[in-house]
Design an enzyme around this catalytic site. Structure first.
Site, PDB file in Angstrom:
ATOM      1  N   ASP A 892       0.795  -1.238   0.000  1.00 20.02           N
ATOM      2  CA  ASP A 892       0.000   0.000   0.000  1.00 20.02           C
ATOM      3  C   ASP A 892       0.826   1.286   0.000  1.00 20.02           C
ATOM      4  OD1 ASP A 892      -2.137  -1.699   0.147  1.00 20.02           O
ATOM      5  OD2 ASP A 892      -2.753  -1.153   2.175  1.00 20.02           O
ATOM      6  N   HIS A 896      -0.591   5.049   1.089  1.00 18.14           N
ATOM      7  CA  HIS A 896      -0.075   5.800   2.238  1.00 18.14           C
ATOM      8  C   HIS A 896       0.574   7.111   1.791  1.00 18.14           C
ATOM      9  CE1 HIS A 896       0.239   2.110   5.131  1.00 18.14           C
ATOM     10  NE2 HIS A 896      -0.763   1.970   4.271  1.00 18.14           N
ATOM     11  N   GLU A 969      -7.102  -3.424  -3.413  1.00 16.63           N
ATOM     12  CA  GLU A 969      -8.381  -3.335  -2.707  1.00 16.63           C
ATOM     13  C   GLU A 969      -9.030  -1.974  -2.881  1.00 16.63           C
ATOM     14  OE1 GLU A 969      -9.901  -4.548   1.759  1.00 16.63           O
ATOM     15  OE2 GLU A 969      -8.045  -3.400   1.555  1.00 16.63           O
ATOM     16  N   GLU A 973      -7.692   5.016  -3.920  1.00 16.01           N
ATOM     17  CA  GLU A 973      -6.478   5.528  -3.276  1.00 16.01           C
ATOM     18  C   GLU A 973      -5.286   5.440  -4.212  1.00 16.01           C
ATOM     19  OE1 GLU A 973      -6.809   5.096   1.461  1.00 16.01           O
ATOM     20  OE2 GLU A 973      -7.038   3.184   0.411  1.00 16.01           O
ATOM     21  N   TYR A1054     -18.403  -1.141   3.106  1.00 16.64           N
ATOM     22  CA  TYR A1054     -16.960  -1.321   3.060  1.00 16.64           C
ATOM     23  C   TYR A1054     -16.476  -1.552   1.626  1.00 16.64           C
ATOM     24  CZ  TYR A1054     -16.980  -2.181   8.178  1.00 16.64           C
ATOM     25  OH  TYR A1054     -17.124  -2.079   9.538  1.00 16.64           O
TER      26      TYR A1054
END
Length: 1145
Positions: A892, A896, A969, A973, A1054
């Site tokens: 990720d 981040h 996922e 982002e 979610y």
């Protein structure tokens, strides 16, 4: 009579061509070309130009005429998404003396793309050359008819050069592509082996499913902030009118332009060869008639000598006349209005040229700087503005060159290009920096052991690449360079295994879902070794694997009997898109091909179209799947052959140093073997990505494949994904083969005979910092009431100690989100509310908060990992690789770091408008995060190239160094990271980075809407999962409608919301209105009233992308509750985004 004339014309043309050579004959094969009766004559004339009607050759020609059919009955002969059927057994037999016929294949149903092929074959004795036109019709559009061009005279050996031309778009969406010329010839088939009985037991693939663990931490949190009392706040009573924000009002000062004027502020830049002190006084007369005349007096004293210059008059371009709209606690703000009045500028000449150019851009203060061999700084004093009328205002200010280095009034040039971002033309993949990362990142190694044999010759190792499983654990998880899957086989059979994907083999299931009766997942079975590259000397105890040459799109696997055998080894290059799986046998290895399924039939096919040193075999497995096997010998060797030892073993008759074995799944149409024949002997060894942009918007990028070996076409065969097809350009337009192979989770891949795939995209430059959706048609406008509510929300949310809040968060992910949240509040205060005093206060608070990270004092400091080459979290140094969401092991990173980079872009943007240099001072730290996740160039040797974003797949892979299949996922982002580097590049003047971020967004807009976001008309993903509307976790070989932190059975918010957050201006570039609306109607509307958490705000802000009115009403509600906000989302930004979208739609 018309039909007779057409027939005669056809015969005339055939005779004319036949007379060119006594031995040359022409065979024209047209596959399922449907034409209407009125156009039959014109069609024949196009095929046979300049031939008189009535001439007879005596050569029989058969023309099959198909009556006009309804559009829904017209079907094409070949498909880019064929159904999985058994292979045709009949081999192509083309002879010069045969009677040609029009061949109508059985129509193949297709959902995505259709292809019709018109081919002309020129034969000389045994060898024929086939020229083909192919029409690709995307998304089930109506087909168009293509025609052949006048044929060139060909010799018996095919001319294999490609023909350069652009795609020919038609009104119905079809694109006509022309393939490279390839040779075909009479194929002679001889049986090597044919089973007379079957083994007692046969291999059956496993269809068991491995459930996703949902025990990870929820990424949406409502952790409390550290509150504080603010002495400075926005005075809402001073907001008196609405505000409209234009694009010009958000343009950053460009250091190459010397004068700035917008929104009632002036930034004056003089140019000199030395440091100077400057004093500028300005006055705008209240009696000005046109509101655009500005008088300035400037005296500049050089340190070494004195040069006097007087700027007597500047009449500002009247298209930028301030139109003052409202006041607040600290300033009079303005927007720009148009006027037809002309402007002029009169300068008194001096011995030094002090002004190089003048521009009027957005600024919130008066600044004076000097360009010289060293940059002098200047401090801006407060400006006093009295609003007299719409066209005149008194203004006076005093400027001093003495400045604190950390002051927000500093002004220094950033960036190295003389071009503005809007017209930048150049390399998209320039290195960001080639120096070592800042020393604030301690040098250390993550506690992960690299297996013996993994060696990248000192270069950084890609941690999120398709080949990563070969570096981890037992090294036997599958890898997917596509279109094939491969793995290291270490039980029963010993070597490197290959399998293809078959639509009929997909496994669908439903578990823990909110959509009863709908498949929640599908996957492709793994570890099904249809063929295994091996050697007779490999065994359980004598097989060693090396992995080397790991690059952006490729890696090299080497198998040998022992780790120290440098003479006898098998090389298997792995390259994304490779059309063959290739094994190169070196030394004294005797080749062996194993199969878990077993071989039912093996035949040798000979043809003069193949190179003389190439042997072609067709293997039919016991599951009735056919594979083509090409054996290329260093020299023609009549003694070498493949022999069948038993059902499961094909053995080479002897070792041959430099022997090449290539395998590919046989095409549905055996006629397409000719493209594999044309590529046999050449293989791809690697690939690089390059690209450029023109004028900031027209971008192109390409995959350039490196090759080895030799083929009859002088080209390899490579495959492209569905999202590539719509943007394909360049020479590949002439290289379509019509062969398709099923990928794991991305639909059908299309084959090309080429060593280069090039694509074009358009970069949207209108989307930057401020709210935007694709439905907005007007300017960004806010009413007085909206501004008051925004100010009230901002006052409340800014009453926090931002630095203390982020310092104690136990995850860089959470702290990055919080930092970005406050940056967006800062942006609203600066650009929409336009309160200068509160802007400066919030800006200073953000700078203090960033110091926590730039000084590496956060909960989990960052370090530079010398093992893999990256800036990563220290969270695993105590033994827990899953801490901080697995960030230490490169999970990720784009998620981040995207929040930090985006926050830095906003801070740098606002600070730069105030004349500061925060971005420049902190550029190395922020750039280190960009370089880690998205290093664009191998020239930067401290980081692997493009760690996260997979340029071939069209999206990022989040999973780092964990033994599993690559997955993502949160598509949103990943998008946020691309938007962040685009904006950061803009702020620091790195136009290559800015354009590259824009290109990544454009590519994701294609790939996400094919693979992640499911409208009802999606034709790439299986129809069984489309009602879910979103992929959930998208794996390399599986799509699973769930999350790692909870299932949709309990929390459907979610799985939908993780693909939404954070909502920013770039969201609407990818999350198209039609999709968002459909997802809301079919899914979210059914459960939104049951969501009462931080996910509520995420879903509701996403609603603004298609229904901003309802979204705004939610965030403006008198019953508002902060529990509906995630830590990374503010009410201030949500109100600003929804209101902006509402008012401009």
């Amino acid at each position: 009579m018309l039909f007779k004339s057409v027939l005669l014309s056809t015969l005339i043309a055939v005779q004319a061509l036949a007379e060119n050579s006594a031995h040359q004959e022409i065979v024209t094969v047209t596959k399922t070309t449907h034409i209407s009766n009125p156009c039959l004559e014109n069609y024949a004339k196009k095929l046979l130009p300049n031939n008189p009607t009535g001439l007879t050759t005596g050569i029989p020609i058969v023309i099959v005429y198909a009556p006009q059919q309804p559009d829904n009955q017209v079907k094409q002969s070949e498909s880019l998404q064929p159904t999985q059927s058994s292979k045709a057994q009949q081999q192509q037999q083309i002879q010069g003396s045969s009677v040609p016929a029009s061949i109508h294949d059985t129509p193949t149903p297709t959902d995505h793309t259709k292809i019709t092929v018109t081919s002309t074959t020129i034969c000389n004795q045994k060898v024929c050359t086939v020229k083909t036109f192919s029409t690709i019709i995307s998304h089930s559009e109506s087909p168009t008819t293509t025609t052949t061009t006048k044929q060139n005279e060909e010799k018996s050996i095919a001319d294999t050069k490609s023909f350069t031309h652009k795609a020919l778009p038609s009104s119905n969406g079809a694109v006509t592509l022309k393939t490279t010329s390839v040779k075909t010839a009479l194929t002679t088939t001889s049986t090597v082996f044919s089973a007379t009985s079957l083994p007692s037991t046969t291999y059956t693939p496993s269809t068991s499913v491995s459930l996703v663990s949902t025990t990870k931490k929820n990424p949406v949190s409502s952790q409390s902030v550290v509150s504080t009392t603010k002495t400075i706040s926005i005075n809402t009573s001073l907001i008196t009118d609405a505000v409209t924000i234009t694009k010009e009002a958000t343009t950053l000062p460009n250091s190459k332009h010397s004068s700035i004027f917008t929104n009632g502020s002036i930034s004056f830049i003089s140019t000199s060869a030395n440091k100077v002190k400057s004093t500028v006084t300005s006055d705008i007369s209240n009696n000005s008639q046109n509101g655009s005349s500005l008088s300035l007096t400037s005296t500049i004293n050089q340190l070494a000598s004195i040069t006097n210059s007087t700027l007597t008059t500047i009449t500002k371009p009247t298209s930028l006349v301030p139109d003052f709209s409202y006041t607040n606690s600290s300033r009079v703000s303005s927007t720009m209005r148009n006027s037809s009045e002309e402007s002029s500028m009169v300068l008194e000449k001096s011995s030094s040229k002090l002004l190089s150019s003048t521009s009027f851009l957005n600024s919130s203060s008066i600044a004076s700087t000097t360009e010289s061999s060293e940059l002098a700084s200047a401090t801006t004093s407060d400006s006093s503005l009295n609003h007299s009328s719409s066209s005149s205002v008194e203004l006076s200010s005093s400027l001093s060159s003495e400045a604190d280095s950390s002051s927000s009034s500093e002004s220094v040039e950033t960036g190295s290009s003389d071009e503005t971002a809007s017209n930048y033309s150049g390399d998209l993949f320039k290195a960001i920096d080639t120096n070592a990362p800042p020393t604030v990142f301690a040098r250390s190694e993550i506690p992960l052991t690299i297996p013996a044999g993994v060696d990248n010759n000192g270069k950084p190792i890609g941690t999120n690449k398709f080949y990563t499983n070969l570096l981890l654990g037992n090294q036997d998880f599958m890898v997917y360079p596509l279109p094939y899957g491969l793995y290291w086989s270490k039980t029963s059979y010993y070597g490197f295994a290959v399998q293809h994907n078959n639509v009929s083999d997909r496994v669908f299931g439903s578990i823990n879902t909110n959509n009863k009766g709908v498949a929640s997942y599908y996957f492709n079975p793994t570890n099904n070794a249809e063929l295994i590259f091996s050697a007779t000397s490999f065994s359980k105890d004598s097989m060693h694997m090396k992995v080397s040459q790991m690059a952006e799109l490729s890696a090299l696997v080497t198998l040998s009997s022992s780790s120290n055998d440098e003479s006898n080894y098998l090389d298997i290059p792995l390259v994304q898109g490779m059309g063959f799986v290739t094994g190169i046998y070196n030394g004294n290895l005797t080749p062996l091909l194993n199969s878990l399924f077993g071989v039912k039939d093996l035949s040798l096919e000979t043809s003069d179209a193949l190179l003389s040193n190439v042997l072609k075999y067709r293997a039919t497995l016991l599951n009735n799947v056919q594979w083509l096997i090409y054996v290329t010998l260093p020299d023609k060797d009549t003694d070498f052959k493949l022999e069948v030892e038993d059902f499961y073993n094909l053995k080479g008759s002897k070792p041959v140093d430099g022997l090449i074995i290539q395998v590919a799944i046989a095409p549905e149409d055996n006629d397409n073997d000719k493209y594999y024949d044309a590529a046999a002997g050449m293989y791809v060894t690697g690939a690089t990505v390059s690209g450029s942009v023109s004028q900031g918007t027209a971008a192109s990028y390409k995959f350039s494949y490196t090759t080895a070996g030799k083929s009859s076409s002088n080209n390899p065969i490579v495959f492209a994904l569905p999202h590539h097809m719509d943007s394909l350009t360049g020479s590949a337009l002439d290289a379509l083969t019509g062969i398709t192979v099923t990928s794991t989770t991305k639909g059908e891949m299309t084959g090309f005979l080429t060593n280069e795939l090039e694509f074009s995209e358009t970069i949207n430059q209108d989307v930057e910092f401020l709210p935007w959706t694709e439905n907005m048609t007007g300017s960004l406008t806010y009413t007085k009431d909206q501004l008051e509510l925004l100010a009230s929300a901002a006052n409340k949310e800014l009453a926090a100690n931002i630095a203390a809040t982020v310092k104690n968060m136990n995850s860089n992910y959470f702290s990055g989100k919080v930092l970005d949240k406050y940056a967006q509040i800062l942006l609203v205060v600066s650009e929409i509310i336009q309160d200068e005093e509160v802007t400066k206060d919030a800006l200073n608070a953000m700078k203090d908060a960033f110091k926590v990270f730039t000084q590496n004092k956060q909960y989990y400091p960052l370090m530079y990992d010398t093992k893999f080459g990256g800036v990563t979290s220290t969270s695993a140094q105590d033994g827990d690789p899953n801490a901080d969401f697995g960030s230490a092991y490169y999970n990720d990173h784009d998620f981040h770091y995207g929040y930090f980079i985006h926050a830095a872009a906003i801070v740098g943007y606002v600070d730069k408008k105030l004349g500061g240099t925060w971005a420049q001072s902190n550029k190395d730290w922020v750039n280190s995060l960009v370089r880690d996740a998205s290093n664009p160039s191998a020239d930067d040797t401290y980081f692997p190239v493009s760690r996260m974003f997979d340029w071939f797949s069209g999206h990022s892979w989040a999973t780092g160094l964990f033994v599993t299949y690559k997955n993502i996922e949160s598509s949103s982002e990943s998008l946020h990271f691309a938007a962040a580097i685009k904006l950061w590049g803009k702020v620091v003047g790195d136009q290559s980075m800015e354009a590259r971020g824009g290109l990544m967004i454009s590519i994701m807009a294609r790939s996400f809407n094919m693979y992640f976001y499911y409208k009802s008309d999606n034709t790439v993903e299986p129809k069984q999962i489309l009602p879910n509307k979103v992929s959930g976790i998208f794996f390399e070989n599986k799509v699973d409608y769930t999350t790692f932190f909870g299932t949709p059975a309990d929390h459907p918010e979610y799985v939908h919301g993780i693909h939404m957050l954070p909502i920013t201006p770039s969201s609407s570039l990818v999350r198209k209105t039609s999709y968002v609306q459909e997802e809301w109607k079919d899914q979210i509307a059914g459960f939104i009233d049951n969501v009462d958490s931080g996910w509520t705000g995420i879903l509701r802000l996403n609603q603004a992308l298609f229904d901003p009115k309802s979204s705004y009403e939610f965030f403006a509600s008198n019953n508002w509750d902060d529990k509906w906000l995630d830590n990374g989302q503010s009410r201030t930004w949500s109100l600003a985004f929804a209101a902006g979208a509402l008012n401009a739609s």
